[in-house]
Motif scaffolding. Structure first.
Motif, PDB file in Angstrom:
ATOM      1  N   ILE A   1       0.820  -1.196   0.059  1.00 12.36           N
ATOM      2  CA  ILE A   1      -0.097   0.013   0.047  1.00 12.36           C
ATOM      3  C   ILE A   1       0.910   1.212   0.081  1.00 12.36           C
ATOM      4  CG2 ILE A   1      -1.794   1.131   1.208  1.00 12.36           C
ATOM      5  CD1 ILE A   1      -2.578  -1.371   2.424  1.00 12.36           C
ATOM      6  N   LEU A   2       0.521   2.239  -0.864  1.00 13.27           N
ATOM      7  CA  LEU A   2       1.402   3.334  -0.960  1.00 13.27           C
ATOM      8  C   LEU A   2       0.549   4.577  -1.269  1.00 13.27           C
ATOM      9  CD1 LEU A   2       3.306   3.493  -4.405  1.00 13.27           C
ATOM     10  CD2 LEU A   2       1.960   1.449  -3.544  1.00 13.27           C
ATOM     11  N   GLY A   3       0.803   5.924  -0.761  1.00 18.04           N
ATOM     12  CA  GLY A   3      -0.012   6.967  -1.241  1.00 18.04           C
ATOM     13  C   GLY A   3       0.053   7.669   0.048  1.00 18.04           C
ATOM     14  N   LYS A   4      -1.159   8.652   0.183  1.00 18.88           N
ATOM     15  CA  LYS A   4      -1.329   9.560   1.210  1.00 18.88           C
ATOM     16  C   LYS A   4      -2.144   8.799   2.185  1.00 18.88           C
ATOM     17  CE  LYS A   4      -1.333  13.616   1.098  1.00 18.88           C
ATOM     18  NZ  LYS A   4      -1.696  15.378   1.050  1.00 18.88           N
ATOM     19  N   ARG A   5      -1.364   8.531   3.405  1.00 23.31           N
ATOM     20  CA  ARG A   5      -2.135   7.810   4.515  1.00 23.31           C
ATOM     21  C   ARG A   5      -2.182   8.960   5.665  1.00 23.31           C
ATOM     22  NH1 ARG A   5      -1.300   2.327   4.223  1.00 23.31           N
ATOM     23  NH2 ARG A   5      -2.798   2.391   5.719  1.00 23.31           N
ATOM     24  N   LYS A   6      -2.481   8.396   6.814  1.00 25.90           N
ATOM     25  CA  LYS A   6      -2.811   9.596   7.759  1.00 25.90           C
ATOM     26  C   LYS A   6      -1.451   9.556   8.669  1.00 25.90           C
ATOM     27  CE  LYS A   6      -7.248   7.851   9.501  1.00 25.90           C
ATOM     28  NZ  LYS A   6      -8.121   7.149  10.622  1.00 25.90           N
ATOM     29  N   ALA A   7      -0.507   8.673   8.313  1.00 24.57           N
ATOM     30  CA  ALA A   7       0.920   9.028   9.016  1.00 24.57           C
ATOM     31  C   ALA A   7       1.935   9.761   8.020  1.00 24.57           C
ATOM     32  CB  ALA A   7       1.683   7.532   9.332  1.00 24.57           C
ATOM     33  N   GLY A   8       1.140  10.098   6.909  1.00 24.53           N
ATOM     34  CA  GLY A   8       1.921  10.835   5.798  1.00 24.53           C
ATOM     35  C   GLY A   8       1.953  10.106   4.502  1.00 24.53           C
ATOM     36  N   GLU A   9       2.876  10.786   3.716  1.00 23.69           N
ATOM     37  CA  GLU A   9       2.972  10.465   2.311  1.00 23.69           C
ATOM     38  C   GLU A   9       4.032   9.383   2.139  1.00 23.69           C
ATOM     39  OE1 GLU A   9       3.359  13.376  -0.219  1.00 23.69           O
ATOM     40  OE2 GLU A   9       1.535  14.376  -0.169  1.00 23.69           O
ATOM     41  N   ASP A  10       3.841   8.222   1.599  1.00 25.57           N
ATOM     42  CA  ASP A  10       4.844   7.326   1.313  1.00 25.57           C
ATOM     43  C   ASP A  10       6.082   7.973   0.551  1.00 25.57           C
ATOM     44  OD1 ASP A  10       5.854   5.303  -1.015  1.00 25.57           O
ATOM     45  OD2 ASP A  10       5.375   4.313   1.051  1.00 25.57           O
ATOM     46  N   GLU A  11       7.129   7.345   0.654  1.00 22.24           N
ATOM     47  CA  GLU A  11       8.334   8.163   0.056  1.00 22.24           C
ATOM     48  C   GLU A  11       8.393   8.007  -1.712  1.00 22.24           C
ATOM     49  OE1 GLU A  11      13.267   7.470  -0.120  1.00 22.24           O
ATOM     50  OE2 GLU A  11      12.149   6.458   1.270  1.00 22.24           O
ATOM     51  N   HIS A  12       7.724   6.676  -2.118  1.00 23.18           N
ATOM     52  CA  HIS A  12       7.699   6.819  -3.440  1.00 23.18           C
ATOM     53  C   HIS A  12       6.807   7.647  -4.031  1.00 23.18           C
ATOM     54  CE1 HIS A  12       7.429   3.430  -6.969  1.00 23.18           C
ATOM     55  NE2 HIS A  12       7.811   4.554  -7.233  1.00 23.18           N
ATOM     56  N   TRP A  13       5.582   8.181  -3.273  1.00 27.78           N
ATOM     57  CA  TRP A  13       4.763   8.783  -3.593  1.00 27.78           C
ATOM     58  C   TRP A  13       5.222  10.271  -3.560  1.00 27.78           C
ATOM     59  CZ3 TRP A  13       0.083   7.715  -5.459  1.00 27.78           C
ATOM     60  CH2 TRP A  13      -1.094   8.777  -5.500  1.00 27.78           C
ATOM     61  N   CYS A  14       5.892  10.676  -2.727  1.00 27.69           N
ATOM     62  CA  CYS A  14       6.631  11.916  -2.807  1.00 27.69           C
ATOM     63  C   CYS A  14       7.320  11.974  -3.950  1.00 27.69           C
ATOM     64  CB  CYS A  14       7.237  12.222  -1.789  1.00 27.69           C
ATOM     65  SG  CYS A  14       6.163  12.413  -0.022  1.00 27.69           S
ATOM     66  N   LEU A  15       8.255  11.139  -4.487  1.00 32.99           N
ATOM     67  CA  LEU A  15       9.220  10.908  -5.557  1.00 32.99           C
ATOM     68  C   LEU A  15       8.450  11.029  -6.869  1.00 32.99           C
ATOM     69  CD1 LEU A  15      11.623   8.366  -4.389  1.00 32.99           C
ATOM     70  CD2 LEU A  15      12.155  10.825  -4.703  1.00 32.99           C
ATOM     71  N   MET A  16       7.383  10.540  -6.874  1.00 39.98           N
ATOM     72  CA  MET A  16       6.508  10.671  -7.929  1.00 39.98           C
ATOM     73  C   MET A  16       5.893  12.123  -8.157  1.00 39.98           C
ATOM     74  SD  MET A  16       2.869   8.733  -8.805  1.00 39.98           S
ATOM     75  CE  MET A  16       2.195  10.132  -7.697  1.00 39.98           C
ATOM     76  N   MET A  17       5.344  12.605  -7.200  1.00 33.42           N
ATOM     77  CA  MET A  17       4.898  14.108  -7.132  1.00 33.42           C
ATOM     78  C   MET A  17       5.792  14.933  -7.616  1.00 33.42           C
ATOM     79  SD  MET A  17       1.763  13.422  -6.912  1.00 33.42           S
ATOM     80  CE  MET A  17       1.142  14.917  -6.735  1.00 33.42           C
ATOM     81  N   GLN A  18       7.109  14.626  -7.322  1.00 30.45           N
ATOM     82  CA  GLN A  18       8.420  15.600  -7.583  1.00 30.45           C
ATOM     83  C   GLN A  18       8.995  15.667  -8.900  1.00 30.45           C
ATOM     84  OE1 GLN A  18      11.065  14.815  -4.678  1.00 30.45           O
ATOM     85  NE2 GLN A  18       9.878  15.804  -2.704  1.00 30.45           N
ATOM     86  N   SER A  19       8.795  14.420  -9.530  1.00 31.22           N
ATOM     87  CA  SER A  19       9.133  14.086 -10.960  1.00 31.22           C
ATOM     88  C   SER A  19       8.364  13.662 -11.703  1.00 31.22           C
ATOM     89  CB  SER A  19      10.012  12.890 -10.751  1.00 31.22           C
ATOM     90  OG  SER A  19      11.117  13.151  -9.929  1.00 31.22           O
ATOM     91  N   LEU A  20       7.572  14.784 -12.070  1.00 35.55           N
ATOM     92  CA  LEU A  20       6.299  14.693 -13.183  1.00 35.55           C
ATOM     93  C   LEU A  20       6.655  14.351 -14.483  1.00 35.55           C
ATOM     94  CD1 LEU A  20       4.474  18.185 -12.277  1.00 35.55           C
ATOM     95  CD2 LEU A  20       4.179  15.887 -11.173  1.00 35.55           C
ATOM     96  N   ARG A  21       5.839  13.222 -14.838  1.00 37.21           N
ATOM     97  CA  ARG A  21       5.737  12.686 -16.423  1.00 37.21           C
ATOM     98  C   ARG A  21       7.225  11.881 -16.426  1.00 37.21           C
ATOM     99  NH1 ARG A  21       4.860  18.008 -16.774  1.00 37.21           N
ATOM    100  NH2 ARG A  21       2.706  18.621 -17.347  1.00 37.21           N
ATOM    101  N   GLN A  22       7.655  11.378 -15.356  1.00 36.20           N
ATOM    102  CA  GLN A  22       8.909  10.502 -15.246  1.00 36.20           C
ATOM    103  C   GLN A  22       8.437   9.219 -14.452  1.00 36.20           C
ATOM    104  OE1 GLN A  22      11.612  10.936 -17.109  1.00 36.20           O
ATOM    105  NE2 GLN A  22      10.994  12.872 -17.854  1.00 36.20           N
ATOM    106  N   PRO A  23       8.635   8.080 -14.963  1.00 30.49           N
ATOM    107  CA  PRO A  23       8.436   6.861 -14.208  1.00 30.49           C
ATOM    108  C   PRO A  23       9.589   6.622 -13.078  1.00 30.49           C
ATOM    109  CG  PRO A  23       9.550   6.303 -16.293  1.00 30.49           C
ATOM    110  CD  PRO A  23       9.183   7.628 -16.219  1.00 30.49           C
ATOM    111  N   ILE A  24       9.112   6.504 -11.977  1.00 34.78           N
ATOM    112  CA  ILE A  24       9.886   6.217 -10.659  1.00 34.78           C
ATOM    113  C   ILE A  24       9.687   4.729 -10.104  1.00 34.78           C
ATOM    114  CG2 ILE A  24      10.403   7.001  -8.304  1.00 34.78           C
ATOM    115  CD1 ILE A  24      11.125   9.044 -10.526  1.00 34.78           C
ATOM    116  N   ALA A  25      10.771   3.867 -10.197  1.00 34.08           N
ATOM    117  CA  ALA A  25      10.714   2.584  -9.759  1.00 34.08           C
ATOM    118  C   ALA A  25      11.251   2.246  -8.255  1.00 34.08           C
ATOM    119  CB  ALA A  25      11.305   1.573 -10.664  1.00 34.08           C
ATOM    120  N   LYS A  26      10.702   1.475  -7.543  1.00 29.23           N
ATOM    121  CA  LYS A  26      11.128   1.357  -5.995  1.00 29.23           C
ATOM    122  C   LYS A  26      10.364   0.295  -5.746  1.00 29.23           C
ATOM    123  CE  LYS A  26      11.479   3.679  -1.600  1.00 29.23           C
ATOM    124  NZ  LYS A  26      11.071   2.705  -0.759  1.00 29.23           N
ATOM    125  N   TRP A  27      11.340  -0.540  -5.017  1.00 27.41           N
ATOM    126  CA  TRP A  27      10.743  -2.062  -4.108  1.00 27.41           C
ATOM    127  C   TRP A  27      10.080  -1.768  -2.967  1.00 27.41           C
ATOM    128  CZ3 TRP A  27      11.257  -6.718  -6.037  1.00 27.41           C
ATOM    129  CH2 TRP A  27      12.265  -7.186  -7.161  1.00 27.41           C
TER     130      TRP A  27
END
Length: 407
Positions: A376-402
């Motif tokens: 599960i990733l995205g915006k949660r009560k504890a805050g945003e997931d790290e992968h989610w933050c990288l996606m929002m900072q790098s628009l139009r670019q695919p970001i891969a993460k385990w």
């Protein structure tokens, strides 16, 4: 050729072929029409300044005037703007009611029990009530037949829901093993069982017995996990607590062992990893979720078993969209390399949660699928997931993460 002076003279000598009486009559009619037009104009101006906007029974839209409305008069536009301002509080009240209803209505009420498992675990941690109570069970091992047996006996002092003041408990049993994995923390679910549901009881007696073949070597690596849940036909099942027992610490080879343990808070187990890529296209209002690889505890291929993933978009505890991948034969590392595209409103994209649920199924056998893990990733009560933050900072670019697969 006539001169200009003679032309002006002939033009001035022209006369209308009417008598003076007719001329004065036409002049009087013209003056009367002009006076009537002036009176009508004065009356319209008086009515415009005197008129007050009347409230309408319909709630007006907030959107700007479209091409069809552009041809309306300025008076209708003024009336609409006034009505919007007057009924703004009504619209806000309706929106608040809709939000309350969306929280009350369960998004899993119209889907099957198996398909609701992925959505249920998204908010499972929040659904846990106050943990208290005891669970009693027994385990035994038959060395001659290499057979392991577990009996769920009863539970006492279980908590109840605040709104219902009752409990319909059942127990979900899992046999976890790490023997097939190179990583010590990576677990594999060997068996999974469920007891019957006992209606309206805080001290249920189950008496459910389960068994499976296990070698003595496998027995030392097994952890028994018993999850006590409160059954709910119309919504997700509440988690009342769990009990764990490592068989390596029990002397099962000589005699059966009966265990009575206090319920503890439910903890997730690591069963694998998943490589995901995320790409956000703000102009197109689209998210692309790429499922690249899945790593599970099994290191050998099994032609009878296959994996697939279901990607669910959830916003405000309501499922918006979902898609699933194709079936792939199960390996230690299963390669998918598939991209799933979701078109969503910008407001939903920035507030949504992405749940990737991995299922195992037996090929050519119906109703054989089971959930083996979830990320599960995205915006949660504890805050945003790290992968989610990288996606929002790098628009139009695919970001891969385990990501960890938990169950």
């Amino acid at each position: 050729m006539s001169s200009p002076g003679s032309f002006r003279l002939s033009f001035a000598s022209l006369r209308m072929p009417f008598s003076d009486g007719v001329k004065y009559t036409l002049l009087g009619i013209s003056v009367s029409l002009f006076a009537i037009a002036a009176l009508i104009l004065t009356w319209q101006l008086y009515q415009y300044f005197k008129r007050k906007p009347k409230p309408s029974g319909k709630v007006k839209s907030y959107q700007s005037v479209d091409d069809k409305q552009a041809g309306k008069t300025i008076f209708e536009a003024a009336d609409k703007e006034s009505d919007i301002q007057k009924h703004d509080y009504k619209v806000q009240k309706l929106e608040d009611e809709i939000k309350k209803l969306s929280r009350c209505l369960s998004a899993t009420s119209s889907i099957s029990e198996q398909d609701s498992a992925d959505f249920q675990s998204i908010t499972e941690a929040d659904a846990q009530v106050n943990i208290h109570g005891k669970l009693r069970f027994s385990v035994s091992y038959d060395r001659e037949q290499s057979q392991f047996a577990l009996t769920v006996l009863d539970a006492t002092g279980l908590p109840v829901q605040d709104f219902s003041q009752s409990a319909d408990p059942f127990v979900k049993v899992k046999l976890l093993s790490g023997s097939l994995s190179e990583q010590p923390n990576l677990q594999c679910v060997l068996q999974e069982w469920e007891t019957k549901t006992v209606k309206n009881s805080r001290n249920p007696v189950f008496g459910s017995q389960f068994s499976c073949p296990l070698t003595e070597k496998e027995l030392k690596t097994i952890t028994v996990k018993l999850e006590v849940r409160d059954f709910d036909r119309f919504s997700r099942h509440s988690v009342l607590g769990e009990v764990r027992a490592r068989l390596n610490n029990l002397n099962l080879l000589s005699h059966p062992v009966e265990i009575s343990e206090e319920l503890q808070k439910l903890n997730k187990d690591l069963v694998g990893e998943i490589l995901l890529s995320l790409k956000y296209l703000p102009t197109a209002q689209r998210i692309e979720v790429g499922l690249l690889k899945i790593k599970t505890a099994s290191l050998t291929s099994n032609q009878d078993k296959a994996l697939y993933a279901r990607v669910t978009i959830v916003c405000n505890q309501c499922r918006l969209k979902q898609q699933k991948t194709s079936l792939k034969s199960k390996w230690g590392i299963t390669v998918f390399n598939e991209v799933l595209t979701f078109s969503l409103l910008d407001s939903n994209i920035r507030e949504c949660v992405i749940a990737v649920s991995v299922y195992e199924t037996i090929v050519h056998q119906k109703n054989s699928k089971r959930l083996i893990g979830q990320a599960i990733l995205g915006k949660r009560k504890a805050g945003e997931d790290e992968h989610w933050c990288l996606m929002m900072q790098s628009l139009r670019q695919p970001i891969a993460k385990w990501h960890s697969l938990l169950i």
